[in-house]
Design an enzyme around this catalytic site. Structure first.
Site, PDB file in Angstrom:
ATOM      1  N   HIS A   1       0.844  -1.210   0.000  1.00 43.09           N
ATOM      2  CA  HIS A   1       0.000   0.000   0.000  1.00 43.09           C
ATOM      3  C   HIS A   1       0.876   1.255   0.000  1.00 43.09           C
ATOM      4  CE1 HIS A   1      -3.890  -2.032   0.898  1.00 43.09           C
ATOM      5  NE2 HIS A   1      -3.121  -2.892   1.530  1.00 43.09           N
TER       6      HIS A   1
ATOM      7  N   ASN B   1     -10.368  -2.588   2.369  1.00 45.77           N
ATOM      8  CA  ASN B   1     -10.067  -2.630   0.932  1.00 45.77           C
ATOM      9  C   ASN B   1     -11.344  -2.398   0.138  1.00 45.77           C
ATOM     10  OD1 ASN B   1      -7.276  -3.211   0.961  1.00 45.77           O
ATOM     11  ND2 ASN B   1      -7.663  -5.398   1.263  1.00 45.77           N
TER      12      ASN B   1
HETATM   13  C1  HEM Z   1      -2.369 -10.449   8.396  1.00 45.71           C
HETATM   14  C2  HEM Z   1      -2.549  -9.818   7.258  1.00 45.71           C
HETATM   15  C3  HEM Z   1      -2.005  -8.443   6.989  1.00 45.71           C
HETATM   16  C4  HEM Z   1      -0.816  -7.916   7.340  1.00 45.71           C
HETATM   17  C5  HEM Z   1       0.318  -8.603   8.094  1.00 45.71           C
HETATM   18  C6  HEM Z   1      -0.783  -6.546   6.842  1.00 45.71           C
HETATM   19  C7  HEM Z   1       0.264  -5.681   6.985  1.00 45.71           C
HETATM   20  C8  HEM Z   1       0.289  -4.380   6.556  1.00 45.71           C
HETATM   21  C9  HEM Z   1       1.391  -3.472   6.736  1.00 45.71           C
HETATM   22  C10 HEM Z   1       2.702  -3.810   7.421  1.00 45.71           C
HETATM   23  C11 HEM Z   1       1.036  -2.294   6.187  1.00 45.71           C
HETATM   24  C12 HEM Z   1       1.865  -1.021   6.161  1.00 45.71           C
HETATM   25  C13 HEM Z   1       1.501  -0.197   7.382  1.00 45.71           C
HETATM   26  C14 HEM Z   1       2.281   1.085   7.499  1.00 45.71           C
HETATM   27  O1  HEM Z   1       3.467   1.102   7.176  1.00 45.71           O
HETATM   28  O2  HEM Z   1       1.688   2.081   7.964  1.00 45.71           O
HETATM   29  C15 HEM Z   1      -0.292  -2.440   5.659  1.00 45.71           C
HETATM   30  C16 HEM Z   1      -1.020  -1.457   5.061  1.00 45.71           C
HETATM   31  C17 HEM Z   1      -2.335  -1.582   4.736  1.00 45.71           C
HETATM   32  N1  HEM Z   1      -3.127  -2.708   4.835  1.00 45.71           N
HETATM   33 FE1  HEM Z   1      -2.555  -4.479   5.512  1.00 45.71          FE
HETATM   34  N2  HEM Z   1      -1.962  -6.290   6.199  1.00 45.71           N
HETATM   35  C18 HEM Z   1      -2.733  -7.424   6.266  1.00 45.71           C
HETATM   36  C19 HEM Z   1      -3.991  -7.595   5.736  1.00 45.71           C
HETATM   37  C20 HEM Z   1      -4.769  -6.586   5.275  1.00 45.71           C
HETATM   38  C21 HEM Z   1      -6.175  -6.705   4.973  1.00 45.71           C
HETATM   39  C22 HEM Z   1      -7.000  -7.977   5.102  1.00 45.71           C
HETATM   40  C23 HEM Z   1      -6.584  -5.476   4.595  1.00 45.71           C
HETATM   41  C24 HEM Z   1      -7.972  -5.043   4.228  1.00 45.71           C
HETATM   42  C25 HEM Z   1      -9.036  -5.483   4.879  1.00 45.71           C
HETATM   43  C26 HEM Z   1      -5.443  -4.571   4.638  1.00 45.71           C
HETATM   44  C27 HEM Z   1      -5.472  -3.232   4.338  1.00 45.71           C
HETATM   45  C28 HEM Z   1      -4.384  -2.399   4.416  1.00 45.71           C
HETATM   46  C29 HEM Z   1      -4.430  -1.006   4.027  1.00 45.71           C
HETATM   47  C30 HEM Z   1      -5.628  -0.239   3.508  1.00 45.71           C
HETATM   48  C31 HEM Z   1      -3.146  -0.500   4.233  1.00 45.71           C
HETATM   49  C32 HEM Z   1      -2.673   0.913   3.957  1.00 45.71           C
HETATM   50  C33 HEM Z   1      -2.933   1.800   5.170  1.00 45.71           C
HETATM   51  C34 HEM Z   1      -2.542   3.222   4.857  1.00 45.71           C
HETATM   52  O3  HEM Z   1      -3.179   3.806   3.964  1.00 45.71           O
HETATM   53  O4  HEM Z   1      -1.629   3.729   5.507  1.00 45.71           O
HETATM   54  N3  HEM Z   1      -4.369  -5.283   5.054  1.00 45.71           N
HETATM   55  N4  HEM Z   1      -0.724  -3.735   5.890  1.00 45.71           N
END
Ligand code: HEM
Length: 507
Positions: A55, A127
């Site tokens: 992302h 999402n």
């Molecule tokens: C266990 C599963 C998941 C892990 C380990 C994970 C991990 C991460 C990490 C490390 C980031 C970066 C965060 C940052 O640096 O601020 C991120 C961003 C993001 N994740 Fe996940 N994620 C997972 C599943 C999901 C799922 C299922 C969704 C949606 C329902 C999702 C939606 C997002 C979104 C929207 C961002 C961007 C947030 C922003 O705009 O700063 N992720 N994720």
């Protein structure tokens, strides 16, 4: 910030010259004593912070969330009480591309919503799809390694992506969505938004229900074909950001209607499959959408780095009345976001203005002190330990959520061994509700995306399509140039058999 338009150095002293270095003579080398030059270069060298692990490419905007309907029977969260209006900050993103990637790529879109509620910040980090590829946190780093760059070529690899996806049948529903017409939304305004996981609500009487969050776009769904997206990316890599910016600048504020689905604890116990499995959905006919309110985006941030790049969202941030669920995928996410942000932004990232709580009575009082970039008063002379005789900052047991009974032994359970688990039903349901033009697009998009991949992987996908719906399987097999009899033969195998039979390119 100075409005005198006069240049100063980093501690406010006037700078005499910001264009000509101090040199030994008109043609000589630069002097160490040009300290403003040294400071300017040293700061510049450190301006890039780590990008989000996924992302990374995103755009943000402020707005408001207004509750229009009464769901107080389910939740006591102040932000969800009738008539409440709450400031929000929303960041949209693509997932696989890096910070400089083009916007109009085939990928899911992230949507992270920060509600600045009087009971603390609530982050809904979702999402544009109602489901997800995988359901065990172990698979998450691998999913991202499979869709991001190959360690040898340094390039994105359809082979890696499809190999990984097809080895995990639970990815099938999401594969179908990403390859469908919805795989490339026409900007962020024209897509629905989903919390995806099962969360919980509890009300004033401490009664719990399970819930899912949905936001339906009021702008209508609009998508791009591969050809339209290719052209757009060639002309403008920032197409989705620009679309959002233009809409807000021209006061054409984008809006979404928020709904929830509710499942009682009793219904969850009797549900025909695991209701906490993120790769499954709750059918709307069984768990209807209940309208809650309206999300509107109406203000572009003043500074991209300060407010969008430094924004930090985590599903761990909930407020009283909203809780987690036994969804093991959600449980993993509760750790990883804060951890990523401590690395990306530092331990005090919640002091960055876009991340700060607003309007909490008495302010934030968490005993966290010190650490790099502690830029406020660090709680001054108040006690640093608890309990303390001064009575500072005691727990608030009245907000505790109801207890949850669990069952079963501690073990590493494979959901595929659960007899109720069906990885293909939801994808098959989706195929069957598609109109003919949508089906044709799905098949054509999949065939194009998978074209460079070896046949064994294509056969795995074909078998999954067939198990979802024979027509889906047959049409994909034909489009991908596969032997239909071979698909039928492979479809007789169980998942492990299929994997064994398709491990090498010579199927
Ligand atoms: C266990 C599963 C998941 C892990 C380990 C994970 C991990 C991460 C990490 C490390 C980031 C970066 C965060 C940052 O640096 O601020 C991120 C961003 C993001 N994740 Fe996940 N994620 C997972 C599943 C999901 C799922 C299922 C969704 C949606 C329902 C999702 C939606 C997002 C979104 C929207 C961002 C961007 C947030 C922003 O705009 O700063 N992720 N994720």
């Amino acid at each position: 910030m100075s409005d005198l338009k006069k240049l100063t150095n980093e501690v406010g002293a006037p700078v005499a010259d910001n264009e000509n270095s101090i040199t030994a003579g008109p043609r000589g080398p630069v002097m160490m004593q040009d300290v403003w030059l040294l400071e300017k270069l040293a700061h510049f060298d450190r301006e890039v912070i780590p990008e989000r692990r996924m992302h990374a490419k995103g755009w943000g905007a402020y707005g408001k969330f207004t509750v229009t309907h009464d769901i107080s029977r389910y939740t006591r969260a102040k932000v969800l009480q009738p008539g409440e209006e709450t400031e929000v900050f929303v960041r949209f993103s693509t997932v696989a591309g890096e910070r400089g990637a083009a916007d109009a790529e085939r990928d899911i879109r992230g949507v992270a919503i920060k509600f600045y509620t009087p009971e603390g910040n609530w982050d809904l980090v979702g999402n544009n799809t109602p489901t997800f590829f995988i359901r065990d946190v172990h698979h998450f780093p691998d999913l991202n390694r499979a869709v991001k760059r190959d360690p040898y070529t340094g390039m994105r690899s359809a082979q890696n992506t499809w190999d990984f996806w097809t080895l995990l049948p639970e990815t099938f529903h999401q594969r179908t969505i990403v390859m469908s017409d919805r795989g490339i939304p026409d900007g962020f305004r024209h897509m629905h938004l989903f919390g995806e996981h099962t969360f919980s609500f509890y009300n004033d009487k401490n009664e719990r229900v399970w819930c899912k969050f949905h936001f339906k776009t009021q702008q209508g769904i609009q998508n791009l074909t591969n050809e339209e997206a290719e052209k757009l990316n060639g002309m403008d890599r920032e197409s989705a950001g620009r679309d959002l910016f233009t809409a807000i600048e021209t006061k054409n504020f984008p809006k979404w209607t928020m709904y929830v689905q509710i499942m009682t604890e009793e219904q969850a116990r009797n549900h025909y499959e695991n209701p906490f499995d993120i790769t499954k959905i709750w059918r709307h006919a069984e768990y209807p959408l209940i309208e809650v309110g309206e999300l509107e985006l109406n203000r572009w941030p003043e500074n991209y780095f300060a407010e969008v790049e430094q924004a930090a969202f985590t599903p761990a941030h909930v407020v009283p009345g909203i809780g987690f669920s036994p969804d093991k995928f959600l449980q993993g996410r509760l750790f990883v976001y804060g951890d990523a942000q401590r690395y990306r932004l530092g331990v005090n990232h919640n002091l960055i203005p876009v991340n700060q709580a607003k309007g909490v009575k008495g302010g934030v009082a968490d005993y966290h002190r010190d650490g790099f970039m502690r830029t406020d008063g660090n709680y001054g002379r108040t006690p640093a330990y608890t309990p303390n005789s001064a009575g500072y900052w005691t727990s608030q047991p009245e907000v505790a959520e109801p207890e949850l009974e669990l069952e079963g032994a501690m073990w590493r359970y494979d959901p595929k061994e659960d007899p109720t688990d069906d990885c293909f039903r939801a994808g098959g349901d989706l195929w069957r509700v598609m109109t003919e033009d949508k089906k044709a697009l799905l098949i054509a998009n999949t065939a194009a995306d998978i074209a460079s991949v070896t046949d064994n992987v294509k056969y795995r996908h074909a078998v999954h399509c067939y198990k979802a719906d024979p027509e889906y399987g047959e049409r994909f097999a034909k489009a991908a140039g596969l032997c239909w009899d071979k698909v039928l033969e492979l479809a007789k195998l169980d998942n492990n058999g299929l994997i064994q039979a398709t491990l090498t390119p010579n199927v």
